[in-house]
Design a protein around this motif. Structure first.
Motif: not given
Length: 436
Positions: A394-397, A413-416
């Motif tokens: 959440r802190d990266k959004m 975020t690290s979604l990739i």
């Protein structure tokens, strides 16, 4: 005794707020999301929701058999879009709701509203522009007040396109001016008895989107209160079939779906972060010129037919006939699903580090993403991974919540990386970087 223990465990789990609830779990896509959930949501509590308890139990049993796990202790929540109270109660029982119940034009708003009021994040896999823009117009400020994320298009529409642009920009050493996406779908039928690649629910959503194009334009105007800058050099696109030499295929532009979502992300970047927007165009390609031209013509005629109520009803009821078997009420068979392949090649142009933006862009980057079973396997993985990211990063959004697009929500975020590691995820590649 074992059954009693399972019942007690289920009651115990339901007494606390679940991390994730999958709503619409008995639908075609919802069942696949449930099957993927144990792998991706490891360490998180999750449940499923829908109208029919027996069908929900059957989904857990079938998914459990497919992956070799006992899922009978997974909590079940009964909720029906026609029963507002049940939707509100469901929303209060989770931190993140994955909504697989479409068409969202008809069934989505009541769930979005309930989630915001309950303080639960909402994710869905809609590619319906009127629903997506409508929710942003109506609920963006309310979601921000509640610090809640409402994020649509977290599946095939439009995680590949959105994260493909993010990936290209991350790997571009300089300032990006434009990004063109060339989408190719590779079909390899293992089961010749069926040509279907999509379920009829997708077809119905698309027809309603085509029929209400003017509504989409009105909503776009309502969102466009901040004018984007006049970017130069302007990215040009071709409307009709054209051969792209570096892919040896024919393509035509599609100004809907992915493009709308990507441009919404660029609008949010400009308004909230004062970042230069990336110009974007989306093309779809085929092996032969004739297939490309005929596909574009069929699409144009379908759009015209969708404007006429009587013909619209005919289109919705007969997806197999009007799509030459590519969409059906039965959906694709498992063998053909797993044999489908998606490939999106991104041509990104811009300025090298230190180059004045008044000059002609000198740098070009080619990147690619690819996936198997993109419409269902990858879609299910993507929305589950997105839910996990909300809970873990959440802190990266964006820190103020709101009704936002996936490219804007998950860019930092690290979604990739998450999608790169998962089975049925997405492969991200850098092909070449050139300076002209």
């Amino acid at each position: 005794m074992q059954t009693l223990r399972r019942t007690k465990l289920k009651v115990l789990k339901m007494s606390a707020k679940l991390d994730v609830v999958i709503f619409g779990a008995t639908g075609f896509t919802g069942q696949i999301v449930v099957e993927k959930a144990p792998e991706i949501l490891q360490g998180l509590s999750w449940g499923i929701a829908g109208r029919n308890k027996n069908k929900l139990e059957s989904v857990l049993k079938t998914a459990g058999q497919a992956i070799g796990k006992d899922l009978s202790a997974i909590p079940i929540i009964l909720a029906d879009v026609d029963d507002r109270l049940s939707i509100e109660q469901m929303a209060r029982k989770c931190k993140v709701l994955i909504n697989c119940c479409g068409p969202y034009r008809f069934y989505g708003e009541v769930v979005v509203k309930a989630c915001i009021e309950a303080g639960s994040h909402h994710l869905d896999i809609s590619g319906e522009p009127q629903y997506i823009d409508g929710m942003q117009v109506k609920y963006h400020k309310l979601a921000q007040e509640q610090q809640i994320y409402v994020i649509s298009s977290c599946g095939f529409d439009s995680i590949p396109a959105e994260m493909g642009v993010v990936h290209a920009e991350r790997n571009f050493p300089g300032t990006v001016n434009s990004c063109e996406m060339f989408w190719e779908n590779i079909l390899d039928y293992q089961d010749k008895s069926s040509k279907a690649v999509l379920h009829a629910g997708t077809w119905e959503s698309a027809i309603h989107a085509m029929a209400n194009f003017s509504e989409s334009q009105r909503l776009q105007r309502a969102l466009g209160d901040t004018k984007l800058p006049d970017l130069q050099p302007k990215l040009k696109f071709w409307r009709f079939a054209k051969k792209v030499q570096f892919l040896d295929r024919y393509f035509f532009a599609i100004h809907s779906g992915d493009r709308d979502v990507v441009m919404n992300t660029q609008r949010l970047r400009y308004i909230n972060d004062q970042k230069r927007p990336i110009q974007f165009e989306n093309y779809i390609g085929f092996n032969s010129l004739w297939t490309t031209i005929s596909t574009q013509m069929i699409l144009m005629f379908t759009i015209i037919m969708a404007q006429i109520p009587g013909l619209r009803g005919l289109l919705i009821k007969n997806p197999k006939f009007f799509t030459r078997g590519l969409m059906s009420h039965e959906g694709p068979v498992a063998a053909n699903r797993k044999a489908q392949k998606l490939q999106m090649t991104f041509r990104t142009k811009g300025w090298v580090v230190g180059q004045p933006l008044s000059e002609e862009p000198k740098q070009e980057l080619m990147t690619r993403i690819s996936a198997t079973d993109p419409f269902y396997g990858m879609t299910s993985v993507a929305i589950l991974a997105a839910a996990k990211i909300i809970l873990k990063e959440r802190d990266k959004m964006p820190d103020n919540g709101g009704v936002i697009s996936p490219g804007y929500a998950f860019a930092n975020t690290s979604l990739i990386e998450e999608l790169s590691q998962l089975k049925d995820g997405i492969k991200f590649e850098v092909l070449k970087l050139e300076e002209h």
